[in-house]
Every structure is written in structure tokens, then in C-alpha cells.
Enzyme design. Structure first.
Site, PDB file in Angstrom:
ATOM      1  N   CYS A 194      30.376  84.732   6.670  1.00  0.00           N
ATOM      2  CA  CYS A 194      29.686  83.684   5.563  1.00  0.00           C
ATOM      3  C   CYS A 194      28.873  84.386   4.922  1.00  0.00           C
ATOM      4  O   CYS A 194      28.926  83.672   3.461  1.00  0.00           O
ATOM      5  CB  CYS A 194      29.293  82.454   6.636  1.00  0.00           C
ATOM      6  N   ARG A 240      29.595  78.174   0.493  1.00  0.00           N
ATOM      7  CA  ARG A 240      30.431  78.098   1.882  1.00  0.00           C
ATOM      8  C   ARG A 240      29.784  77.513   2.963  1.00  0.00           C
ATOM      9  O   ARG A 240      30.322  76.872   3.755  1.00  0.00           O
ATOM     10  CB  ARG A 240      30.887  79.289   2.120  1.00  0.00           C
TER      11      ARG A 240
END
Length: 294
Positions: A194, A240
């Protein structure tokens, strides 16, 4: 009285048939060296270090070289001693990397050999034409694990802090402890995927590719775009993480960690490309206004 005039001779690529044959043999040999490396990197012993974009980047680089093929095979250099010496040195370096399983040395030596082959058969014109495609292939080289660990930790902390602060401003029940964020009754761990250095490295490659493919752009705008990819990739990582947090909050942990978690990678790259387009548009507008004032 009519006079005969000699027709100008057009030099064939590689300087004639023998040189063309020799160049073809060299390129075939280069492909024979590169294919085992790509196979091991994608499906074999080195597959664990692959990030999934290597074959795509290799295909993009080959396409760019094919587009510039007319400039790759011009007149051969007058002095071949230097490219031949570099070619031999690159081959020796490849043997060392391949035999000792030094993946980074093996990949860099392949690029070295490719550059020397192009210089040997097309001169400096070929090197200039192939500069970016060969440079783009450097993004296939895996980053040192120690560097990834050193940079990824602060990146994850920064992304977690920014994403948590943004959702707090918008009224969501969000908290954070290090890289563990809490939203509602759920806890999420911000992982390397991530907010990792590898992701930023890949996005940097995409930004440089976009800057290279832009038609009619100035060198200054391209340079600014290349630099701006770093904050853009950071912002895309924040997007994200926010998407994953909101999906988990609204639909539950099973949905957030299932298909949507993988789909968030597409969100990441889409957001990054959109931001790059916006930065490019703003730079173009600023450049036009500056020219208008002058």
C-alpha cells in the site's frame, strides 16, 4: 555532349551485407542472453523478487526500440575499438553475474552489452536513439532489500498519518497507532504494497514513460514532470489507503481484504496517472501564460 553522372550510393544499415549479417548475429546472441534472465526473473529462481511489471516494462522498451529502428542502424563508427572493448567487458560481467547468481549484475550487464552492440553497429546516433529505452529497462532491476526496508518504514508512517488525518477532517471515526489504522470497529495494517518503495519506483517509471512519449513537450516540462512523480506517487498511495479504509468501514473487513484490496492497486495507478495528467496540464498552461507575457 551528354555526360554520365554517377548515382549516389546509399549506405545500407550496418555498412553493407557483411556488417548487416554480423549485426544480426550480435542481436540474436543478445536475445539468447536476455531470454534466460527474463525467464528466471519472471518464472524461475528469481520470481520471488519480481514485482509483476518486469515483462511489461521489457515489452514497452522493445516497442520503443522498434519505433526508433531507423536511427538504430546507421553508419557504423569509424573506430570500433571502444565499443568492441565495452562489448567484451559486458560479456565478462554477464558471465560473472550469471554464474554467481548476482541478478542485478546480470541485468545491468545485459544493458551494457546491448548498448555496446548498438554503438558497434549504429554509432553514437544509435546510442542517442536507444538511450531512454535502455534507461527504462533499469526499472526492472530489483531494489536492494536493505534500501526497501529503510525507506518503506517512513513511507508507511507518512501515508498512514495523511490518510488518517484526512478522514478525521471529514468526520469519520478514525484512529492510528503507527502503521495500524482503526476505522469504526475495524483495524487495518498499512503494508508495503500500500505504501512501499517498490510501488513508488514503478510509478516513477510510468511518469518518465509518459514524459518521454509526450509529443512537442519542452525539456523543462518533462524534467518537472519526472520530479513531480515522487509526490504524485505518494498522493496516489494515500488515495489507495483511503479507499481501502472506506470500503472496510462501509462493507466490512471481508470485502476490504478480498477482491477490493487487489482492485485498489488499479485505483492507485489510475489516480497516479490522473494526477500526472493534471500536473502536465497545469505546467502547459503556466508555460503558455509565460510565453504570452513575453
Amino acid at each position: 555532349m551528354a555526360t554520365s553522372q554517377a548515382m549516389p550510393q546509399v549506405q545500407a544499415p550496418f555498412g553493407g551485407t557483411p556488417d548487416r549479417l554480423a549485426g544480426g548475429v550480435l542481436l540474436a546472441g543478445l536475445a539468447a542472453l536476455a531470454l534466460p534472465t527474463l525467464w528466471d526473473f519472471s518464472f524461475g529462481a528469481w520470481a520471488s523478487q519480481a514485482q509483476g511489471h518486469e515483462l511489461v516494462f521489457a515489452a514497452v522498451s522493445m516497442f520503443l526500440l522498434y519505433q526508433r529502428r531507423a536511427r538504430l542502424f546507421g553508419a557504423a563508427p569509424a573506430r570500433r575499438a571502444v565499443p568492441i572493448a565495452l562489448f567484451i567487458a559486458g560479456l565478462l560481467l554477464y558471465v560473472v553475474g550469471r554464474s554467481q547468481q548476482f541478478l542485478r549484475v546480470e541485468i545491468v550487464s545485459l544493458l551494457w552489452v546491448a548498448a555496446s552492440v548498438l554503438w558497434l553497429n549504429g554509432g553514437r546516433q544509435a546510442l542517442r536513439a536507444a538511450a531512454f529505452p535502455l534507461f527504462f529497462l533499469l526499472f526492472i532491476v530489483p531494489l536492494p532489500y536493505s534500501l526497501v526496508l529503510a525507506v518503506t518504514g517512513p513511507l508507511k508512517l507518512a501515508v498512514s498519518a495523511v490518510a488518517t488525518q484526512f478522514l478525521q477532517w471529514t468526520g469519520f471515526p478514525v484512529g492510528r497507532s503507527g502503521v495500524v489504522v482503526t476505522i469504526g470497529q475495524y483495524q487495518l495494517l498499512v503494508s508495503e504494497a500500500c505504501a512501499g518503495l517498490q510501488t513508488m519506483f514503478t510509478l516513477e517509471a510510468m511518469g518518465l514513460l509518459y514524459a518521454s512519449l509526450r509529443s512537442g513537450g519542452s525539456s523543462l516540462v518533462n524534467a518537472v514532470l519526472a520530479v513531480m512523480v515522487v509526490p504524485v506517487s505518494f498522493a496516489a498511495n494515500v488515495v489507495r489507503v483511503i479507499v481501502l479504509m472506506l470500503v472496510t468501514y462501509w462493507f466490512g473487513d471481508a470485502v476490504g481484504q478480498g477482491f477490493v484490496h487487489g482492485f485498489a492497486g488499479l485505483v492507485l495507478f489510475s489516480a497516479a496517472l490522473l494526477m500526472i495528467f493534471c500536473v502536465d496540464w497545469l505546467l502547459q498552461r503556466a508555460l503558455q501564460r509565460r510565453k504570452g507575457r513575453v
